[in-house]
Scaffold this motif. Structure first.
Motif, PDB file in Angstrom:
ATOM      1  N   SER A  21      -9.828 -19.359  23.866  1.00 14.62           N
ATOM      2  CA  SER A  21      -9.500 -18.250  22.978  1.00 14.62           C
ATOM      3  C   SER A  21      -9.738 -18.669  21.541  1.00 14.62           C
ATOM      4  CB  SER A  21      -8.035 -17.838  23.140  1.00 14.62           C
ATOM      5  OG  SER A  21      -7.750 -17.429  24.457  1.00 14.62           O
ATOM      6  N   CYS A  22     -10.102 -17.715  20.714  1.00 19.87           N
ATOM      7  CA  CYS A  22     -10.288 -17.971  19.287  1.00 19.87           C
ATOM      8  C   CYS A  22      -9.686 -16.795  18.534  1.00 19.87           C
ATOM      9  CB  CYS A  22     -11.750 -18.135  18.956  1.00 19.87           C
ATOM     10  SG  CYS A  22     -12.090 -18.232  17.185  1.00 19.87           S
ATOM     11  N   ALA A  23      -8.613 -17.074  17.822  1.00 16.52           N
ATOM     12  CA  ALA A  23      -7.942 -16.052  17.031  1.00 16.52           C
ATOM     13  C   ALA A  23      -8.404 -16.143  15.584  1.00 16.52           C
ATOM     14  CB  ALA A  23      -6.435 -16.226  17.118  1.00 16.52           C
ATOM     15  N   SER A  25      -8.240 -14.747  11.540  1.00 15.16           N
ATOM     16  CA  SER A  25      -7.526 -14.026  10.500  1.00 15.16           C
ATOM     17  C   SER A  25      -8.543 -13.276   9.658  1.00 15.16           C
ATOM     18  CB  SER A  25      -6.740 -14.995   9.626  1.00 15.16           C
ATOM     19  OG  SER A  25      -7.621 -15.874   8.956  1.00 15.16           O
ATOM     20  N   LYS A  75      -6.815  -7.532  18.679  1.00  7.62           N
ATOM     21  CA  LYS A  75      -6.116  -8.816  18.534  1.00  7.62           C
ATOM     22  C   LYS A  75      -6.907  -9.803  17.692  1.00  7.62           C
ATOM     23  CE  LYS A  75      -3.677  -8.498  22.960  1.00  7.62           C
ATOM     24  NZ  LYS A  75      -3.435  -9.153  24.276  1.00  7.62           N
ATOM     25  N   ASN A  76      -8.063  -9.381  17.157  1.00  8.06           N
ATOM     26  CA  ASN A  76      -8.912 -10.309  16.377  1.00  8.06           C
ATOM     27  C   ASN A  76      -9.180 -11.586  17.156  1.00  8.06           C
ATOM     28  OD1 ASN A  76      -8.993  -8.499  14.269  1.00  8.06           O
ATOM     29  ND2 ASN A  76      -8.289  -9.940  12.722  1.00  8.06           N
ATOM     30  N   THR A  77      -9.486 -11.448  18.423  1.00 10.09           N
ATOM     31  CA  THR A  77      -9.641 -12.616  19.285  1.00 10.09           C
ATOM     32  C   THR A  77     -10.912 -12.498  20.119  1.00 10.09           C
ATOM     33  OG1 THR A  77      -7.238 -12.906  19.418  1.00 10.09           O
ATOM     34  CG2 THR A  77      -8.559 -13.992  21.110  1.00 10.09           C
TER      35      THR A  77
END
Length: 112
Positions: A21-23, A25, A75-77
């Motif tokens: 996963s990569c979140a 901002s 989720k910006n993911t």
């Protein structure tokens, strides 16, 4: 300022699965191409998969049929589902946003 935080790496046996996963901002995520890259020891960083804002995907030949990239703009993911893992998939995996922003990397080790 854009920040990318990867998670989900680890040690897995050949044939196993992992999901990275990569979140992200920042507000540019939904308009940006997202990519997963990897770098094995002694090798150059290479593109593994990428996904555009309209969900078009591209894969390296070495992972086609085994890896799946997806994104959740709410989720910006961005995710990388990795199945049927092989020892040669061992590398540090990096998330990339719009070509210019990188995460810190997460180690994936495939070994028995």
């Amino acid at each position: 300022q854009v920040q990318l935080v990867e998670s989900g790496g680890g040690l897995v046996q050949p044939g196993g699965s992992l999901r990275l996963s990569c979140a992200a901002s920042g507000s540019i995520f939904s308009d940006s191409v997202m990519g997963w890259y990897r770098q094995a020891p002694g090798k150059e960083r290479e593109l593994v998969a990428r996904i555009t804002r309209d969900y078009t995907t591209n894969y390296a030949d070495s992972v086609k049929g085994r890896f799946t990239i997806s994104r959740d703009n709410a989720k910006n993911t961005v995710y990388l589902q990795m199945n049927s893992l092989k020892p040669e998939d061992t590398a540090v995996y990096y998330c990339n946003l719009a070509g210019g922003h990188w995460g810190q990397g997460t180690q994936v080790t495939v070994s028995s």
